[in-house]
Design a protein around this motif. Structure first.
Motif, PDB file in Angstrom:
ATOM      1  N   UNK A 145       0.809  -1.223   0.000  1.00  0.00           N
ATOM      2  CA  UNK A 145       0.000   0.000   0.000  1.00  0.00           C
ATOM      3  C   UNK A 145       0.841   1.272   0.000  1.00  0.00           C
ATOM      4  N   UNK A 146       2.178   1.154   0.105  1.00  0.00           N
ATOM      5  CA  UNK A 146       3.021   2.324  -0.112  1.00  0.00           C
ATOM      6  C   UNK A 146       3.056   2.704  -1.588  1.00  0.00           C
ATOM      7  N   UNK A 147       2.841   1.711  -2.460  1.00  0.00           N
ATOM      8  CA  UNK A 147       2.960   1.935  -3.907  1.00  0.00           C
ATOM      9  C   UNK A 147       1.625   2.153  -4.591  1.00  0.00           C
ATOM     10  N   UNK A 148       0.562   1.493  -4.097  1.00  0.00           N
ATOM     11  CA  UNK A 148      -0.742   1.583  -4.749  1.00  0.00           C
ATOM     12  C   UNK A 148      -1.829   1.834  -3.710  1.00  0.00           C
ATOM     13  N   UNK A 149      -2.949   2.346  -4.189  1.00  0.00           N
ATOM     14  CA  UNK A 149      -4.114   2.591  -3.336  1.00  0.00           C
ATOM     15  C   UNK A 149      -5.275   1.741  -3.840  1.00  0.00           C
ATOM     16  N   UNK A 150      -5.782   0.875  -2.978  1.00  0.00           N
ATOM     17  CA  UNK A 150      -6.918   0.045  -3.364  1.00  0.00           C
ATOM     18  C   UNK A 150      -8.180   0.889  -3.226  1.00  0.00           C
ATOM     19  N   UNK A 151      -8.659   1.347  -4.375  1.00  0.00           N
ATOM     20  CA  UNK A 151      -9.743   2.332  -4.408  1.00  0.00           C
ATOM     21  C   UNK A 151     -11.117   1.707  -4.219  1.00  0.00           C
ATOM     22  N   UNK A 152     -11.371   0.582  -4.885  1.00  0.00           N
ATOM     23  CA  UNK A 152     -12.698  -0.028  -4.796  1.00  0.00           C
ATOM     24  C   UNK A 152     -12.649  -1.490  -5.212  1.00  0.00           C
ATOM     25  N   UNK A 153     -13.587  -2.237  -4.666  1.00  0.00           N
ATOM     26  CA  UNK A 153     -13.767  -3.646  -5.021  1.00  0.00           C
ATOM     27  C   UNK A 153     -15.118  -3.774  -5.709  1.00  0.00           C
ATOM     28  N   UNK A 154     -15.065  -4.158  -6.982  1.00  0.00           N
ATOM     29  CA  UNK A 154     -16.255  -4.212  -7.826  1.00  0.00           C
ATOM     30  C   UNK A 154     -16.535  -5.665  -8.189  1.00  0.00           C
ATOM     31  N   UNK A 155     -17.763  -6.105  -7.962  1.00  0.00           N
ATOM     32  CA  UNK A 155     -18.166  -7.466  -8.330  1.00  0.00           C
ATOM     33  C   UNK A 155     -19.202  -7.411  -9.440  1.00  0.00           C
ATOM     34  N   UNK A 156     -18.984  -8.216 -10.469  1.00  0.00           N
ATOM     35  CA  UNK A 156     -19.908  -8.281 -11.605  1.00  0.00           C
ATOM     36  C   UNK A 156     -20.823  -9.485 -11.427  1.00  0.00           C
ATOM     37  N   UNK A 157     -22.120  -9.247 -11.476  1.00  0.00           N
ATOM     38  CA  UNK A 157     -23.125 -10.302 -11.343  1.00  0.00           C
ATOM     39  C   UNK A 157     -23.827 -10.478 -12.679  1.00  0.00           C
ATOM     40  N   UNK A 158     -23.749 -11.660 -13.231  1.00  0.00           N
ATOM     41  CA  UNK A 158     -24.498 -11.990 -14.443  1.00  0.00           C
ATOM     42  C   UNK A 158     -25.926 -12.306 -14.006  1.00  0.00           C
ATOM     43  N   UNK A 159     -26.864 -11.421 -14.334  1.00  0.00           N
ATOM     44  CA  UNK A 159     -28.218 -11.557 -13.805  1.00  0.00           C
ATOM     45  C   UNK A 159     -28.928 -12.813 -14.296  1.00  0.00           C
ATOM     46  N   UNK A 160     -28.486 -13.380 -15.426  1.00  0.00           N
ATOM     47  CA  UNK A 160     -29.122 -14.599 -15.932  1.00  0.00           C
ATOM     48  C   UNK A 160     -28.649 -15.845 -15.179  1.00  0.00           C
ATOM     49  N   UNK A 161     -27.439 -15.794 -14.586  1.00  0.00           N
ATOM     50  CA  UNK A 161     -26.852 -16.977 -13.947  1.00  0.00           C
ATOM     51  C   UNK A 161     -26.847 -16.903 -12.433  1.00  0.00           C
ATOM     52  N   UNK A 162     -27.072 -15.718 -11.896  1.00  0.00           N
ATOM     53  CA  UNK A 162     -26.813 -15.504 -10.479  1.00  0.00           C
ATOM     54  C   UNK A 162     -27.635 -16.408  -9.572  1.00  0.00           C
ATOM     55  N   UNK A 163     -28.926 -16.475  -9.798  1.00  0.00           N
ATOM     56  CA  UNK A 163     -29.777 -17.293  -8.932  1.00  0.00           C
ATOM     57  C   UNK A 163     -29.405 -18.772  -9.016  1.00  0.00           C
ATOM     58  N   UNK A 164     -29.117 -19.246 -10.219  1.00  0.00           N
ATOM     59  CA  UNK A 164     -28.736 -20.655 -10.374  1.00  0.00           C
ATOM     60  C   UNK A 164     -27.440 -20.960  -9.631  1.00  0.00           C
ATOM     61  N   UNK A 165     -26.454 -20.064  -9.734  1.00  0.00           N
ATOM     62  CA  UNK A 165     -25.188 -20.289  -9.033  1.00  0.00           C
ATOM     63  C   UNK A 165     -25.371 -20.207  -7.519  1.00  0.00           C
ATOM     64  N   UNK A 166     -26.209 -19.284  -7.073  1.00  0.00           N
ATOM     65  CA  UNK A 166     -26.430 -19.107  -5.640  1.00  0.00           C
ATOM     66  C   UNK A 166     -27.160 -20.302  -5.035  1.00  0.00           C
TER      67      UNK A 166
END
Length: 434
Positions: A145-166
């Motif tokens: 973290x001296x070299x980079x800043x972790x700005x955000x964690x983004x998760x992509x959900x495929x709405x057609x597959x999400x319920x089946x995977x869950x």
């Protein structure tokens, strides 16, 4: 240099230095992109690259990881910068993060200043693993973290597959997605962990998608991660890449002080919205009274039969010193230790945990139980709120059992005996995964 006294007898900051602009953080911003649908994650990454020509995407192909081979690519929107296959001494995700992923971020931050970084995770890698490794990993003698800043964690959900995977009971190995021979995680477990650790969730859909189904997926994601911002894309034939980039990059949404999902309740943070009035349901159960170990053990299958996700903390009467973590996803229930309750420790050891946890304990301290409390959330579709609450209440100690006291509780029949050992090595800040 003069200082200025205020009317209350204190000392104000210097008016000259107050007027100076705040120091600008020059570290490259890292956006961590995860998701279990490779196609949706790839499309999101491409859109972000097209929106910013100085953005670099780093990918790691784990196809050969079980044989110790790792392929790394680095590219911009217009150029393939690196395509390298390396050999790891130990083929596992944690080694990959320490030995290649994080060092690559540091190297790019030094050799390509001015370029932000997009770390695109393979489907089986959970973003919390990246956050944990980045807190402790040292590259060339300095923290990452001296070299980079972790700005955000983004998760992509495929709405057609999400319920089946869950709802799936598949393990990663059933889909040949496991990262190591001893990787026994369930698909649903990885999917929920990706969503729950996110700051932003991209709901990736397609033109003509059913609006009611899209709304249901959005509601379920909100139940899993009410702290995350949702961004819906793909409902039209055209995608606004710049608009998407504005919504998910350089948002500053990541809070490195926020604990993992199993530590939220210990710090007094919400783990779910108690709601029984919609198709997508969250049942939040809170109590001070301990569980009877045998009755809880016997009820676990019934309690989780219709749920998609369960999480939280609890305590059982036979092991009153131990904070137990509860997780359910993919058809399996896990219990593990989060260390000691503060009430079970001398006060001088309380400083081993976070300020937030001590404040939360102080605000809700009970004269008899101390900070011991159960907070459980069950999330699913059309859950029977009343029936689940009644079943949980039936697992608690009765008034007569409660009156017997702590010494008698330790002698209760306990199918969990020996499962959650506590030693002096168990610091009260660690969150051992179940």
């Amino acid at each position: 240099m003069k200082t200025v006294s205020n009317k209350m007898g204190g000392v104000s900051a210097n008016p000259i230095t107050d007027a100076l602009p705040a120091r600008v953080d020059q570290r490259p911003a890292v956006t961590v992109l995860s998701g279990f649908s490779p196609g949706a994650v790839h499309a999101t990454a491409q859109a972000l690259l097209l929106a910013e020509d100085r953005l670099l995407a780093i990918r790691h192909d784990l196809t050969g990881i079980r044989d110790g081979r790792l392929r790394r690519t680095v590219r911009s929107a217009t150029e393939l910068i690196e395509d390298v296959t390396t050999t790891l001494v130990h083929g596992c995700v944690s080694c990959t993060l320490r030995e290649d992923v994080l060092p690559t971020l540091v190297r790019l931050a030094r050799t390509r200043p001015g370029s932000d970084l997009l770390l695109v995770l393979p489907p089986s890698v959970e973003p919390e693993a990246v956050a944990s490794a980045s807190e402790h990993c040292v590259v060339d003698g300095a923290p990452v973290t001296d070299a980079v800043r972790f700005d955000s964690y983004v998760t992509v959900v495929d709405t057609e597959r999400f319920l089946d995977d869950l709802a799936s009971t598949d393990d990663l190995s059933d889909r040949d997605s496991h990262a190591a021979g001893d990787d026994h995680r369930a698909v649903a477990e990885v999917v929920v962990h990706q969503v729950e650790f996110s700051d932003t969730v991209v709901l990736w859909s397609r033109p003509g998608a059913d609006t009611l189904e899209l709304s249901r997926v959005g509601a379920l994601v909100h139940r899993l991660a009410p702290w995350s911002i949702q961004v819906t894309v793909g409902t039209t034939a055209q995608l606004d890449c710049t608009g998407l980039s504005t919504l998910v990059r350089r948002t500053g949404r990541h809070n490195p002080r926020r604990p993992g999902i199993l530590g939220l309740a210990l710090e007094g943070r919400s783990i779910a919205v108690d709601d029984a009035g919609s198709d997508v349901t969250s049942v939040l159960f809170e109590t001070r009274r301990p569980f009877h170990p045998q009755r809880l053990h016997d009820a676990l299958e019934d309690l989780t039969e219709h749920a998609l996700r369960g999480r939280g903390q609890l305590w059982i009467a036979s092991q009153p010193d131990t904070v137990l973590a509860f997780e359910f996803a993919g058809g399996g229930v896990s219990l593990g230790t989060l260390g000691y309750w503060l009430a079970a420790l001398p006060a001088e050891r309380w400083t081993e945990t976070s300020d937030e946890r001590r404040i939360a304990a102080d605000l809700s301290w009970d004269p008899y139980y101390g900070d011991r409390r159960t907070v459980l959330a069950l999330i699913g579709l059309r859950l029977d709120h009343a029936a689940i609450t009644e079943r949980l209440n039936a697992c608690l100690l009765t008034d007569a059992e409660l009156a017997d006291g702590f010494d008698a509780w330790r002698r209760l029949p306990d199918p969990f005996a020996g499962c959650f050992p506590l030693t002096d090595d168990n610091t009260i800040t660690e969150e051992n995964q179940p």
